[in-house]
Design a protein around this motif. Sequence first.
Motif, short mmCIF file in Angstrom:
data_model
loop_
_atom_site.label_atom_id
_atom_site.label_comp_id
_atom_site.label_asym_id
_atom_site.label_seq_id
_atom_site.Cartn_x
_atom_site.Cartn_y
_atom_site.Cartn_z
N PHE A 77 10.53 15.37 25.97
CA PHE A 77 10.77 16.32 25.16
C PHE A 77 9.80 17.50 25.70
O PHE A 77 8.95 17.24 26.27
CB PHE A 77 10.36 16.11 23.72
N TYR A 78 10.56 18.76 25.68
CA TYR A 78 10.00 19.91 26.37
C TYR A 78 10.47 21.24 25.62
O TYR A 78 11.58 21.08 25.01
CB TYR A 78 10.37 19.88 27.82
N ASN A 101 13.43 20.64 23.07
CA ASN A 101 14.64 19.94 23.58
C ASN A 101 14.16 18.41 23.78
O ASN A 101 13.10 18.19 24.01
CB ASN A 101 14.92 20.52 24.92
N VAL A 102 14.88 17.44 23.36
CA VAL A 102 14.76 16.03 23.50
C VAL A 102 15.73 15.45 24.39
O VAL A 102 16.87 15.63 24.21
CB VAL A 102 14.79 15.43 22.08
N ASP A 103 15.50 14.60 25.21
CA ASP A 103 16.17 13.73 26.05
C ASP A 103 15.88 12.37 26.06
O ASP A 103 14.55 12.03 26.24
CB ASP A 103 15.90 14.14 27.54
N LEU A 104 16.66 11.37 25.39
CA LEU A 104 16.63 10.07 25.21
C LEU A 104 17.01 9.15 26.44
O LEU A 104 16.86 7.98 26.00
CB LEU A 104 17.40 9.74 23.83
N ILE A 145 9.20 16.97 8.45
CA ILE A 145 9.79 18.47 8.26
C ILE A 145 11.24 18.35 8.73
O ILE A 145 11.97 19.13 8.06
CB ILE A 145 8.84 19.12 9.54
N ILE A 146 11.53 17.66 9.81
CA ILE A 146 13.02 17.40 10.29
C ILE A 146 13.17 16.14 10.72
O ILE A 146 12.48 15.44 11.17
CB ILE A 146 13.18 18.50 11.49
N SER A 147 14.51 15.64 10.15
CA SER A 147 14.84 14.36 10.49
C SER A 147 16.30 14.36 11.08
O SER A 147 17.39 14.90 10.25
CB SER A 147 14.64 13.50 9.51
N LYS A 148 16.66 13.79 12.05
CA LYS A 148 18.10 13.64 12.47
C LYS A 148 18.45 12.48 13.00
O LYS A 148 17.80 11.63 13.61
CB LYS A 148 18.23 14.76 13.80
N ILE A 149 19.72 11.91 12.54
CA ILE A 149 20.46 10.80 13.08
C ILE A 149 21.62 11.44 14.08
O ILE A 149 22.23 12.05 13.88
CB ILE A 149 21.14 10.25 11.95
N VAL A 150 21.38 11.20 15.34
CA VAL A 150 21.85 11.31 16.69
C VAL A 150 22.38 10.15 17.18
O VAL A 150 22.18 9.17 17.13
CB VAL A 150 21.19 12.19 17.60
N ASN A 151 23.72 10.51 17.91
CA ASN A 151 24.30 9.53 18.80
C ASN A 151 24.45 10.04 20.23
O ASN A 151 25.22 9.39 20.97
CB ASN A 151 25.82 9.39 18.09
N GLU A 152 23.74 11.06 20.62
CA GLU A 152 23.83 11.69 21.86
C GLU A 152 22.48 11.33 22.43
O GLU A 152 21.47 11.51 21.69
CB GLU A 152 24.41 13.23 21.82
N SER A 153 22.47 11.64 23.52
CA SER A 153 20.87 11.34 24.42
C SER A 153 20.21 12.68 24.77
O SER A 153 18.94 12.52 24.66
CB SER A 153 21.36 10.70 25.76
#
Length: 358
Positions: free
Chosen positions: A285-286, A295-298, A317-325
């Motif tokens: 992350f950066y 920015n987040v890169d999984l 504070i923030i929570s996301k369910i993601v399906n992308e990297s």
Amino acid sequence: MKKFYFMKRITLLFLFLFASGILFSQIPPGYYNGTAGLTGITLKNKLHDIISAGYSGVSYTGLWTSYSSTDARVDGKVWDMYSDIPGGTAPYTFTFGTNQCGTYNSEADCYNREHCVPQSWFSGASPMYSDLYNVLPTDGYVNNKRSNFCYGDVATASWISMNGSKLGSSAVPGYALTVFEPIDSFKGDFARIYFYMATRYKDEIPTWTADPFSGSDLSTWAKELFLEWNSIDPVSAKEMARNNSVYAIQNNRNPYVDHPEWIHDIWGYATSVKKLVNDNFKVNFYPNPAQNELNVDLGNAVGTSKVSLLQIEGKTIISKIVNESKFNFDISNIPNGIYFITVQNDLGFFQKKVAIVK
């Protein structure tokens, strides 16, 4: 104007680095000498020797005075983990001395001294009896409700406190009796207290009469529970400040607040939170510090991931369910400060500090 803005950013970055490296830990130079490269029982034994040497506990009566240094909220009230709600409004507060128990008939009457590892388990022996890491100021009525029940996840609650702590049947695999469950924001605090106790008193544990302990360590079910609690509730600024304050009084530290990674080095990972293998799961992350966007890169993560940004106190504070990297967080409306970013998916669990500096 540009020069002023640049200097402001540099100053804020310095404050972030200062907070991360000094204000947060304040570990005395050389305190953990000899631990480099150690893991497992060897590391646990070394930490036992370090936190036992020079230990200078207070008397049980002396705890009352110590709490004003170790457990004061920002507003000067008693920080009671059985009534406080981080990020919210506590249903009531206690004033040091004025609201000290005494007798009680209901919640909010007074605060007393709660043994996280109940004194009946070790027959009231010292130094466990007045170890500040084990004995916390809590609501007397809730303390009485908790009694000497084990901590655990509740399946069906028979009683719920004003801040949401529960007493009821156990949902913990491997343990079927009544348990007491603190709120999520403090589960890590209690877990790291138990890891401390399992280390500081490893030689005394064989004589304790309680299921959370077996031999000279934690029972399997308790280890699994506390490993999970440690992961879902990371070390907070509250714990760090308390660690420094207790050290100033009894001359030892909780190493798992200073170095939570040592928990995994000694006890591994909960089956519900897999250990990260760098070849399989990398998170980047950066920038860090970040300003308006993070920015987040999984990496090669495939499928669904839960990604969260948490305050240092543990509030999401923030929570996301993601399906992308690759994706980003809009942090333009989030105040300056130190936060945690966490990622959990089928490959494992990731946690690291991030600064927001504007």
